[in-house]
Design a protein around this motif. Structure first.
Motif, mmCIF file in Angstrom:
data_model
loop_
_atom_site.group_PDB
_atom_site.id
_atom_site.type_symbol
_atom_site.label_atom_id
_atom_site.label_comp_id
_atom_site.label_asym_id
_atom_site.label_seq_id
_atom_site.Cartn_x
_atom_site.Cartn_y
_atom_site.Cartn_z
ATOM 1 N N ILE A 231 0.835 -1.201 0.000
ATOM 2 C CA ILE A 231 0.000 0.000 0.000
ATOM 3 C C ILE A 231 0.878 1.263 0.000
ATOM 4 O O ILE A 231 0.584 2.237 -0.694
ATOM 5 C CB ILE A 231 -0.950 -0.012 1.211
ATOM 6 C CG1 ILE A 231 -2.038 -1.076 1.015
ATOM 7 C CG2 ILE A 231 -1.585 1.360 1.420
ATOM 8 C CD1 ILE A 231 -2.969 -1.229 2.196
ATOM 9 N N THR A 232 1.968 1.212 0.753
ATOM 10 C CA THR A 232 2.879 2.362 0.778
ATOM 11 C C THR A 232 3.493 2.602 -0.599
ATOM 12 O O THR A 232 3.572 3.744 -1.078
ATOM 13 C CB THR A 232 3.997 2.138 1.809
ATOM 14 O OG1 THR A 232 3.412 1.939 3.096
ATOM 15 C CG2 THR A 232 4.935 3.333 1.854
ATOM 16 N N LEU A 233 3.923 1.524 -1.258
ATOM 17 C CA LEU A 233 4.530 1.657 -2.576
ATOM 18 C C LEU A 233 3.521 2.183 -3.599
ATOM 19 O O LEU A 233 3.822 3.100 -4.372
ATOM 20 C CB LEU A 233 5.079 0.304 -3.028
ATOM 21 C CG LEU A 233 5.649 0.253 -4.453
ATOM 22 C CD1 LEU A 233 6.815 1.218 -4.598
ATOM 23 C CD2 LEU A 233 6.066 -1.161 -4.818
ATOM 24 N N ILE A 234 2.314 1.617 -3.609
ATOM 25 C CA ILE A 234 1.289 2.056 -4.557
ATOM 26 C C ILE A 234 0.923 3.519 -4.299
ATOM 27 O O ILE A 234 0.712 4.300 -5.234
ATOM 28 C CB ILE A 234 0.050 1.157 -4.468
ATOM 29 C CG1 ILE A 234 0.374 -0.251 -4.976
ATOM 30 C CG2 ILE A 234 -1.108 1.737 -5.264
ATOM 31 C CD1 ILE A 234 0.752 -0.315 -6.436
ATOM 32 N N SER A 235 0.851 3.898 -3.035
ATOM 33 C CA SER A 235 0.552 5.299 -2.699
ATOM 34 C C SER A 235 1.627 6.231 -3.245
ATOM 35 O O SER A 235 1.324 7.306 -3.773
ATOM 36 C CB SER A 235 0.440 5.466 -1.177
ATOM 37 O OG SER A 235 -0.620 4.691 -0.650
ATOM 38 N N ASP A 236 2.894 5.805 -3.136
ATOM 39 C CA ASP A 236 3.987 6.621 -3.661
ATOM 40 C C ASP A 236 3.906 6.755 -5.180
ATOM 41 O O ASP A 236 4.125 7.833 -5.739
ATOM 42 C CB ASP A 236 5.328 6.014 -3.264
ATOM 43 C CG ASP A 236 5.638 6.205 -1.787
ATOM 44 O OD1 ASP A 236 5.010 7.083 -1.172
ATOM 45 O OD2 ASP A 236 6.497 5.486 -1.260
ATOM 46 N N LEU A 237 3.612 5.655 -5.861
ATOM 47 C CA LEU A 237 3.493 5.698 -7.315
ATOM 48 C C LEU A 237 2.324 6.578 -7.740
ATOM 49 O O LEU A 237 2.405 7.303 -8.741
ATOM 50 C CB LEU A 237 3.321 4.281 -7.869
ATOM 51 C CG LEU A 237 4.531 3.351 -7.733
ATOM 52 C CD1 LEU A 237 4.155 1.928 -8.147
ATOM 53 C CD2 LEU A 237 5.694 3.848 -8.574
ATOM 54 N N TRP A 238 1.225 6.513 -7.000
ATOM 55 C CA TRP A 238 0.064 7.347 -7.308
ATOM 56 C C TRP A 238 0.391 8.817 -7.055
ATOM 57 O O TRP A 238 0.040 9.683 -7.862
ATOM 58 C CB TRP A 238 -1.134 6.909 -6.469
ATOM 59 C CG TRP A 238 -2.428 7.520 -6.905
ATOM 60 C CD1 TRP A 238 -3.242 7.104 -7.915
ATOM 61 C CD2 TRP A 238 -3.077 8.665 -6.330
ATOM 62 N NE1 TRP A 238 -4.351 7.913 -8.012
ATOM 63 C CE2 TRP A 238 -4.277 8.886 -7.057
ATOM 64 C CE3 TRP A 238 -2.768 9.527 -5.289
ATOM 65 C CZ2 TRP A 238 -5.148 9.923 -6.762
ATOM 66 C CZ3 TRP A 238 -3.632 10.565 -4.991
ATOM 67 C CH2 TRP A 238 -4.812 10.749 -5.725
ATOM 68 N N ASP A 239 1.067 9.111 -5.942
ATOM 69 C CA ASP A 239 1.465 10.488 -5.649
ATOM 70 C C ASP A 239 2.362 11.047 -6.747
ATOM 71 O O ASP A 239 2.303 12.237 -7.083
ATOM 72 C CB ASP A 239 2.215 10.557 -4.311
ATOM 73 C CG ASP A 239 1.281 10.408 -3.120
ATOM 74 O OD1 ASP A 239 0.068 10.583 -3.297
ATOM 75 O OD2 ASP A 239 1.778 10.101 -2.021
ATOM 76 N N ALA A 240 3.208 10.197 -7.335
ATOM 77 C CA ALA A 240 4.111 10.650 -8.391
ATOM 78 C C ALA A 240 3.386 10.906 -9.702
ATOM 79 O O ALA A 240 3.950 11.521 -10.609
ATOM 80 C CB ALA A 240 5.214 9.608 -8.614
ATOM 81 N N GLY A 241 2.132 10.426 -9.815
ATOM 82 C CA GLY A 241 1.353 10.648 -11.029
ATOM 83 C C GLY A 241 1.425 9.517 -12.029
ATOM 84 O O GLY A 241 0.959 9.664 -13.163
ATOM 85 N N LEU A 242 1.976 8.371 -11.629
ATOM 86 C CA LEU A 242 2.172 7.264 -12.556
ATOM 87 C C LEU A 242 0.982 6.321 -12.636
ATOM 88 O O LEU A 242 0.917 5.494 -13.545
ATOM 89 C CB LEU A 242 3.415 6.457 -12.159
ATOM 90 C CG LEU A 242 4.748 7.203 -12.271
ATOM 91 C CD1 LEU A 242 5.877 6.370 -11.675
ATOM 92 C CD2 LEU A 242 5.056 7.544 -13.719
ATOM 93 N N LEU A 243 0.039 6.410 -11.697
ATOM 94 C CA LEU A 243 -1.064 5.454 -11.632
ATOM 95 C C LEU A 243 -2.417 6.141 -11.725
ATOM 96 O O LEU A 243 -2.594 7.274 -11.273
ATOM 97 C CB LEU A 243 -1.014 4.656 -10.316
ATOM 98 C CG LEU A 243 0.204 3.776 -10.057
ATOM 99 C CD1 LEU A 243 0.037 3.055 -8.729
ATOM 100 C CD2 LEU A 243 0.436 2.786 -11.184
#
Length: 706
Positions: free
Chosen positions: A683-695
């Motif tokens: 969840i932490t990793l997916i949240s980071d990817l989403w915050d970066a705009g990739l997801l």
């Protein structure tokens, strides 16, 4: 966790990782600012001219395709809407009407499943009024070309005139034969050499000439990350609401409509560019083989929404357009090309004064100031898998801006205004077929006679592969010319991939096979001059044996070479232009917002949340310098290489996550289905990817602030 140094694809580094018991490592992304280390075919002569289209067949074929592919027409509608938006600033009734028609078609897509495809195609394929265009194209006959003659003087009668057909597949463009064309799809080296012998064999030493794109780099400041939701935040039915796209609990057909696919969108936009020639036909018959000419006599406004001379004038007056960096002023007189650039800002009055004296104007990196070209190129780069550039050329009447030359790119010429005469010459010898670098300027004596001499008019498209010599002028009295040249596939050949993969293969071979580490013969320096025949044969035989062994290690390193090519693409690429749906379901347009001094829209990922990569070619995993990097193009500059390479440092556990998302694209996947060891880390990793705009995400809970 130690990162593997195996020269294999980053996607495969940890393929066995989940089978092993290792100490857990918290999956946090960090921003990287390191630069990417730069590591340093059959010819068939002829040109096709297409002047008729059976678009009804294209409609039928699209309707028979799967729902997911058909739904992408909505995204194309949005792209064309973006291309038309700024045209309304010039108070153009036609531009306003176009924007209204696209909006109307997009609204129908939401409510009318039976008619949305046909309505949208009316806006995509022909931009304005498809029905009238179809009638015009059906009436037209395909002209027969005569080598060395202008298309304006070609006859429409005789045995070369094609008959009306009922399908696009039956449309057989005429081929201009300057030499005997091969019958097989793959032309052998021997047959190609034979055909090239018929060309002029005079050669000139080739010089290195780069594309007219700036490569200035600037330092990149790390992007600060937003704070995560505190773990102690409790979620309940009162303070949670779902955002994002609708769930997939509907019928199969409707759920497929939610699967936006940037690959399909890009392909459809490419087919709009080359209509009525289908994408598969273009790639089979013309790509890297021979030129293609499409004349649209019934639709002279086909490309007019992209650009105009009025838009260029406004651009010069409202932006800091600089000589040399953004704009060149050139002339070509008596066989001599000159550049007349001043320093500093290119003021409109000064540029037009040069123009009035017979100088041509070339815009470099026009996507910086022209959003329509940015949208067009950023979409097409999804199709080609490489940077798609654009130069704009404005030429006054009775002049020529550039000497004959060939380029190292696949060129698509879009005629916008006026008329321009093009002369195309076949490659002069085998070495100039699909060259790696552009040529120096040639004299008329060096290029000889052209095999295609044609005058382009608005709406026409001319494609020619790299290596075909060309020159253009405006000899038609009273007619200026404005055209866009799109470029693709620079340094995207097999040799470029092998340049990256072979060093990795050699490194691996040296580590694992002692034969590669054995010393050369003591007298190897004099072997060529003083060695015996037997010694020379032994030397060559040993080298051949090592090369055979190297093929095994090349298989292992080829994936890593592709990763490095992908990382280079991420550095070259233009930043994407997102659709409203992509913005809504990503941090680009979603997440925390400030309103009246209060924050709203805080999201909380759960294992039931569904995510996907926002674009197919938005990122690339690379194992480099002992770490795993996720390169992306989200924050790239509109100026070519205006920023340093953008990447995130990935934890080891992130590799199977990215691999899974790539495999599932364009579909969504729940976090529960993504390979993981610890749900909290995932969840932490997916949240980071989403915050970066990739997801993109759907079914994403939003925590309402108290």
């Amino acid at each position: 966790m130690k990162v593997s140094t195996e020269p294999v694809s980053a996607f495969a580094i940890y393929s066995e990782k989940l089978k092993q018991k290792k100490k857990k490592s918290k999956t946090l992304l960090s921003n990287g600012v390191n630069k990417v280390t730069k590591a340093k075919v059959g010819l068939s002569n002829g040109v096709a001219k297409v002047k008729k289209s059976q678009v009804s067949t294209l409609l039928k074929k699209q309707k028979n395709s799967n729902d997911n592919e058909s739904w992408q027409m909505k995204e194309i509608g949005y792209i064309l809407k973006t291309l038309a938006e700024r045209s309304t600033e010039t108070s153009s009734p036609r531009a306003a009407a176009l924007l209204d028609s696209i909006n109307e078609a997009n609204e129908k897509l939401e409510y009318d499943d039976n008619n949305y495809l046909e309505d949208t195609l009316h806006n995509v394929i022909m931009i304005e009024n498809l029905k009238d265009t179809v009638k015009n194209l059906k009436r037209k006959k395909t002209n027969k070309f005569t080598p060395g003659k202008s298309a304006d003087s070609c006859s429409t009668n005789g045995p070369g005139t094609s008959k009306d057909t009922d399908s696009l597949e039956d449309l057989k463009p005429l081929v201009l034969k300057t030499t005997t064309s091969p019958t097989n799809k793959e032309e052998s080296s021997a047959s190609r050499s034979k055909s090239l012998k018929k060309l002029k064999t005079a050669t000139k030493e080739q010089g290195h000439s780069t594309m007219t794109l700036d490569s200035k780099s600037q330092n990149l400041d790390p992007k600060k990350k937003q704070p995560k939701v505190p773990k102690e935040t409790k979620l309940n039915k009162k303070n949670i609401k779902k955002v994002g796209m609708k769930s997939d609990n509907n019928s199969k057909g409707k759920s497929q409509k939610h699967l936006e696919n940037s690959d399909t969108t890009a392909r459809l936009l490419f087919e709009w560019l080359t209509a009525p020639v289908l994408e598969k036909d273009f790639m089979r018959d013309y790509w890297e083989k021979k030129p293609l000419l499409i004349q649209r006599e019934g639709h002279r406004h086909y490309f007019s929404e992209l650009l105009s001379t009025e838009i260029i004038d406004t651009m010069l007056r409202e932006n800091n357009v600089c000589f040399t960096k953004h704009l060149d002023v050139t002339s070509y007189t008596d066989g001599v090309r000159e550049t007349h650039n001043l320093t500093g800002r290119a003021q409109a009055n000064v540029v037009w004064d040069f123009y009035s004296n017979g100088c041509s104007v070339r815009l470099l990196n026009p996507q910086i100031f022209l959003p329509k070209i940015h949208t067009l190129n950023a979409t097409l780069q999804e199709y080609f898998g490489c940077f798609v550039g654009a130069n704009v050329y404005l030429t006054p009447p009775n002049s020529q801006g550039f000497a004959p030359h060939y380029d190292d790119i696949e060129a698509f010429v879009l005629q916008i205004e006026g008329k321009k005469r093009w002369k195309i010459y076949t490659p002069r010898n085998e070495a100039e077929v699909l060259p790696r670098f552009s040529s120096p300027n040639f004299t008329q004596e060096e290029v000889g006679d052209s095999f295609l001499d044609v005058t382009l008019e608005p709406g026409d498209l001319l494609y020619f592969p790299r290596g075909f010599i060309h020159q253009a002028s405006t000899p038609v009295e009273g007619h200026h010319s404005l055209h866009i040249t799109l470029s693709a596939y620079q340094k995207t050949a097999w040799v470029d991939l092998l340049e990256k993969a072979l060093p990795l293969a050699l490194k691996k071979a040296a580590e694992n096979d002692v034969e590669f580490r054995r010393g050369l013969p003591r007298d190897y320096l004099g072997l060529e001059h003083h060695g015996s025949v037997r010694e020379k044969q032994t030397f060559v035989s040993t080298a051949h044996s090592l090369m055979e062994k190297l093929s095994h290690y090349l298989q292992l390193s080829l994936g890593a070479g592709v990763d490095l090519m992908g990382a280079q693409f991420m550095h070259d690429a233009l930043p994407p232009v997102f659709t409203p749906e992509e913005k809504l379901t990503s941090s680009v347009g979603g997440g925390l917002k400030m309103k009246n001094g209060k924050l709203k829209g805080r999201v909380e990922f759960q294992m039931e949340t569904c995510v996907k990569l926002i674009r197919h070619n938005i990122c690339r995993l690379v194992e480099e310098e002992g770490e795993v990097r996720l390169y992306h193009c989200l924050y790239n500059s509109l100026e070519y290489h205006g920023e340093d390479p953008q990447f995130l440092l990935m934890p080891a556990e992130g590799i199977p996550v990215i691999t899974h998302l790539q495999a599932k694209y364009p579909g969504y996947t729940s976090l529960r289905d993504i390979p993981h060891q610890d749900p909290e880390d995932l969840i932490t990793l997916i949240s980071d990817l989403w915050d970066a705009g990739l997801l993109s995400a759907k079914n994403l809970p939003v925590v309402e602030e108290n």
